[in-house]
Scaffold this active site. Sequence first.
Site, short mmCIF file in Angstrom:
data_model
loop_
_atom_site.label_atom_id
_atom_site.label_comp_id
_atom_site.label_asym_id
_atom_site.label_seq_id
_atom_site.Cartn_x
_atom_site.Cartn_y
_atom_site.Cartn_z
N LYS A 152 -30.40 6.56 2.50
CA LYS A 152 -29.72 5.51 1.32
C LYS A 152 -28.81 4.81 2.68
O LYS A 152 -28.43 5.83 3.71
CB LYS A 152 -28.91 6.01 1.16
N GLU A 190 -24.59 9.95 -19.41
CA GLU A 190 -23.30 10.66 -20.07
C GLU A 190 -23.36 11.08 -21.52
O GLU A 190 -22.14 11.39 -21.82
CB GLU A 190 -22.83 8.86 -20.24
N ARG A 194 -24.85 4.39 -24.42
CA ARG A 194 -25.78 5.12 -23.80
C ARG A 194 -25.42 6.84 -24.37
O ARG A 194 -26.22 7.76 -25.14
CB ARG A 194 -26.02 5.66 -22.82
C1 LIG Z 1 -26.24 4.46 -17.09
C2 LIG Z 1 -25.66 4.26 -16.15
N1 LIG Z 1 -24.90 5.37 -15.49
C3 LIG Z 1 -24.89 4.92 -14.43
C4 LIG Z 1 -25.38 3.25 -13.74
C5 LIG Z 1 -24.08 3.79 -12.01
N2 LIG Z 1 -24.88 3.97 -10.83
C6 LIG Z 1 -25.48 2.93 -10.81
S1 LIG Z 1 -26.71 3.26 -9.38
C7 LIG Z 1 -26.24 4.96 -9.77
C8 LIG Z 1 -26.31 6.00 -8.30
C9 LIG Z 1 -28.07 5.47 -8.92
O1 LIG Z 1 -28.46 6.76 -7.92
P1 LIG Z 1 -30.22 7.01 -6.69
O2 LIG Z 1 -31.06 6.35 -8.22
O3 LIG Z 1 -30.71 8.65 -6.61
O4 LIG Z 1 -30.21 5.37 -6.51
P2 LIG Z 1 -29.82 5.22 -4.91
O5 LIG Z 1 -28.07 4.22 -5.15
O6 LIG Z 1 -29.72 6.82 -4.49
O7 LIG Z 1 -30.73 4.19 -4.37
C10 LIG Z 1 -25.60 4.85 -10.67
C11 LIG Z 1 -24.27 6.10 -11.08
C12 LIG Z 1 -25.73 3.77 -14.02
N3 LIG Z 1 -26.58 2.10 -13.81
N4 LIG Z 1 -26.50 3.11 -15.45
#
Ligand SMILES: Cc1ncc(C[n+]2csc(CCOP(=O)(O)OP(=O)(O)O)c2C)c(N)n1
Length: 650
Positions: free
Chosen positions: A289, A377, A405
């Site tokens: 990342k 969630e 959710r």
């Molecule tokens: C249902 C939900 N919960 C929380 C989030 C907040 N959120 C956005 S991106 C993220 C992390 C995503 O991690 P990953 O899928 O590994 O993607 P990366 O940022 O590492 O590329 C979170 C927790 C969300 N978008 N949707």
Amino acid sequence: MQMTKPVQSSTPLLDQVDDPKQLRRMSDAQLCQLSKELRADTISSVSRTGGHLGSTLGVIELTVAIHAVFDTPRDKLIWDVGHQAYAHKILTGRRARMATLRKEDGLSGFTKRSESEYDPFGAAHSSTSISAGLGFAVARDMGADIGDVVCVIGDGAMSAGMAYEAINNAGALGKRLFVVLNDNEMSISPSVGAASSHFANLCRTLPVVEIDRFLKRGAKLLPDPLRIGMERTQRAMKELAGSGNIFDHLGFQYYGPVDGHDVPDLVALLRALKTHGEGPILIHAVTRKGAGYDPAEQSNDKFHGVGTFNLVTGAPDKPSAKASPPSYTKVFGDSLIKEAAQDPSVVGITAAMASGTGIAAFAKAFPDRAYDVGIAEQHAVTFAAGLAAGGMRPFCAIYSTFLQRAYDQIVHDVALQDLPVRFAIDRAGLVGADGPTHAGAYDLAYLSNLPRFTVMAPADEAELVHMVATARAYDHGPIAFRYPRGAGTGVELPEKTVELDIGKGRIVRDGRTVALLTLGPRLSEALAAADMLNARGIFPTIADARFAKPLDTELVERLARSHDLLICVEEGAVGGFGSHVLHHLADADLINSGLQIRSLTLPDENIAQASPEAMYAKARLDANSIAKVVLRCLSIDQGEGVEKSLKVTF
Ligand SMILES: Cc1ncc(C[n+]2csc(CCOP(=O)(O)OP(=O)(O)O)c2C)c(N)n1
Ligand SMILES: CC(=O)[C@@H](O)[C@H](O)COP(=O)(O)O
Ligand SMILES: [Mg+2]
């Protein structure tokens, strides 16, 4: 097939790309060059707009490789969460609009169907891509003009149950479907959970995986009978070796881990799989990342979400938040720490949003009472319900939009069982740049209609302190308090906390004729509106309801009986606080010709197209708008003079 012009290797390649199909005719060297240019363009653009930079930098090479192999938009490319899709947007005809990213009428910060045919499915809430992708695959096999389907899902998004529901179904159906697991060992903070450790272990068993992949590739080239035999041997070997991984066992063909930044290798593998692949296939790509931009790679959160910044140093342009009043989030976190210090039964729970909810600060103080359950969630809510049933005092801190959710868990596991779960609901109301998918518009509506629920909203951060204390002490059933994103009003925080009388509001300013009944921080706008109206000889009564449920019926009835106009104001959708007030007044037979009633909420269109500029002014929940409604209801001339003095604009 529409012929696309070949690129000349002289000028920057990115300047020549106006159709992703052109990537399919580029050499490996050109694709590597294009990746470099695309990364630089993304960093430069986001330094001027802000946004989710780190995750896009992690998938620059994956984005190039996928578009070099797959025939988008007929092949459907679905990004999970979609916050990593800026490079995808640049390659699919939206480069010129990147300056409008996350702005009014500009490009969304996530994928969006209405924005481009290259965005076959909208995202922003995590872990939806495989379900949607399987839907496209089944539609294809039913005759729709759809080619291949590729879902790119991060390791964080893979911590959500929905992803496994989809994998479970896809593995059983056996449809041809490509899933790229983008594994950078990061969510917003480092990834948590057993699944994440499993992925990491897969990366440590590289030789077995290499052999496995070599055999798989070899098997593909053999005539069927031999090939089947080879695959049987392989499977037997894996069973013996006790190796294999969750995806193999769930009906997917697993390939990986592969270097997610090696474009030639990615292209070779994707091309081979596109030609020979059958059934559901999972490619495990290992990425970094923030890759390729040192300030991002060096930062703890890898520049997950950033404001505008200095391109050379990566330093933020805006002064740190310390300059403005503390955020509601910080006040919540600090208050929870204070409550926990005197109550060992207090537990803090977050669903992968530790820093965003303030649970990270709580975890520093009480590491053994803080739980980050991942992007889960639904689990977070029922986990909290179990804790409450076990006699603990759990605070489940989840953004309003993400709490959506877990609605069945809230109803079935918490409300109907009357369990004292405390819900700290951050990002209530409009949130700005993240837009409509993140608007915290519905929690008042979806909680205030539930049995046994107590629902509060503080008018400012001092009130929030009291609500945290009130919630901790309240063991008589579920209790929620909701507050907005960003800085508070700067009001002085109380040394001593007060446990509020449940279901009791307060008169903030005495007046006559007009009553403004607010819930949450719109109180300050109502007070400002009253100041404007004073100039017109109108002196409204101002009341802070504090509770959407139980409603302070005595206060509501008193206001209705003693005023000609009652206006309710909330940062929520229809069906929330104001609706309950109207409902009660109807039941109490107080809706009569002598009384005008209005309920000001976030209008549908503002929620649907919410963006930074569509904050409260456009949402008609600011002082100007409230004052204008009063003047209109009292049929007072909106003449030039009034408009000017009130600076009322619509
Ligand atoms: C249902 C939900 N919960 C929380 C989030 C907040 N959120 C956005 S991106 C993220 C992390 C995503 O991690 P990953 O899928 O590994 O993607 P990366 O940022 O590492 O590329 C979170 C927790 C969300 N978008 N949707
Ligand atoms: C992509 C995503 O869903 C999160 O990163 C979200 O943007 C966080 O919102 P805040 O910036 O309000 O914490
Ligand atoms: Mg990740």
